[in-house]
Design an enzyme around this catalytic site. Structure first.
Site, PDB file in Angstrom:
ATOM      1  CB  CYS A  47      -0.910  -0.008   1.232  1.00 27.90           C
ATOM      2  SG  CYS A  47      -2.047   1.402   1.317  1.00 27.90           S
ATOM      3  CG  ASP A  49      -0.848   4.258   5.265  1.00 29.43           C
ATOM      4  OD1 ASP A  49      -0.003   4.821   5.988  1.00 29.43           O
ATOM      5  OD2 ASP A  49      -2.065   4.245   5.540  1.00 29.43           O
ATOM      6  NE  ARG A  51      -1.181   5.397   8.575  1.00 29.07           N
ATOM      7  CZ  ARG A  51      -2.432   5.049   8.875  1.00 29.07           C
ATOM      8  NH1 ARG A  51      -2.894   5.258  10.096  1.00 29.07           N
ATOM      9  NH2 ARG A  51      -3.219   4.489   7.965  1.00 29.07           N
ATOM     10  CG  HIS A 104      -1.497  -0.929   6.014  1.00 21.35           C
ATOM     11  ND1 HIS A 104      -2.223  -0.016   6.755  1.00 21.35           N
ATOM     12  CD2 HIS A 104      -1.507  -0.465   4.739  1.00 21.35           C
ATOM     13  CE1 HIS A 104      -2.640   0.962   5.964  1.00 21.35           C
ATOM     14  NE2 HIS A 104      -2.226   0.715   4.733  1.00 21.35           N
ATOM     15  CB  CYS A 107      -5.740  -0.531   4.622  1.00 20.25           C
ATOM     16  SG  CYS A 107      -5.513  -0.016   2.906  1.00 20.25           S
TER      17      CYS A 107
END
Length: 200
Positions: A47, A49, A51, A104, A107
């Site tokens: 992803c 993302d 983080r 994750h 998400c």
């Protein structure tokens, strides 16, 4: 036309210079060596993302070890030419032995796919999440906690993407030729920093 550089951009450039000096102080030949070629061990399909810092979650694996493709919700579409180009290069040219499809928990893409409201152009991209939710509706509805349903859907999405990777022509051809290539489906937990192997 030159524009004033915002302080947050200056900070990034400054941190890059600090990192470069730090690397050179430990290994003066690092950049000249890595400039010559790459031989990564892993292809990471994850992803986008912010983080999920790929190299850092493995204790700071140095550059050159992980070939990376990222998108919203780590979805593998059969028509995604960007992903298929990365996959082809990684498998056929770099000969990576391991593909890791990494989702994750928590998400945002999966959460948006779970919802009934439109997220404009992302609706088409997230359609596989909605399909998964429909396919597994009976099992998911049997889970009381919304949070637990969300976590399970993050896992199902990751497994579906790993399965889609397995059925690409690139991977099927590699396996047919006897190439050493494995696929793993993992989920990273933002709340703990740990990875869960989904035993794909």
């Amino acid at each position: 036309m030159a524009h004033p550089t915002p302080p947050e951009i200056d900070r990034l450039l400054s941190r890059n210079r600090e990192w470069q000096r730090s690397v050179v102080s430990r290994n003066k030949d690092f950049f000249s060596t890595s400039n010559q070629s790459q031989k990564p061990t892993y292809l990471w399909i994850g992803c986008a993302d912010s983080r999920v810092p790929v190299n850092e979650i493995f204790g700071g694996i140095p550059p050159g070890e992980i070939f990376v493709h990222r998108n919203i919700a780590n979805i593998v579409h059969a028509t995604d030419l960007s992903l298929l180009s990365v996959l082809t290069y990684a498998v056929e040219h770099l000969k990576v032995p391991h593909i890791i499809v990494a989702g994750h928990y928590n998400c945002g893409g999966v959460k948006a796919g779970m919802g009934s409201s439109s997220v404009d152009m992302l609706d088409n991209w997230l359609r596989p999440v909605k399909v998964l939710q429909s396919i597994h509706a009976r099992d998911l509805e049997g889970i009381e906690s919304t949070e637990d349903r969300f976590r399970i859907l993050c896992e199902l999405n990751t497994l579906a993407s790993a399965n889609n990777i397995a059925y690409t022509n690139v991977v099927q051809k590699a396996w047919a030729s006897g190439q050493n290539l494995t696929i793993r489906a993992w989920v990273y937990d933002l709340a703990t920093g740990l990875i869960r192997d989904l035993d794909f």
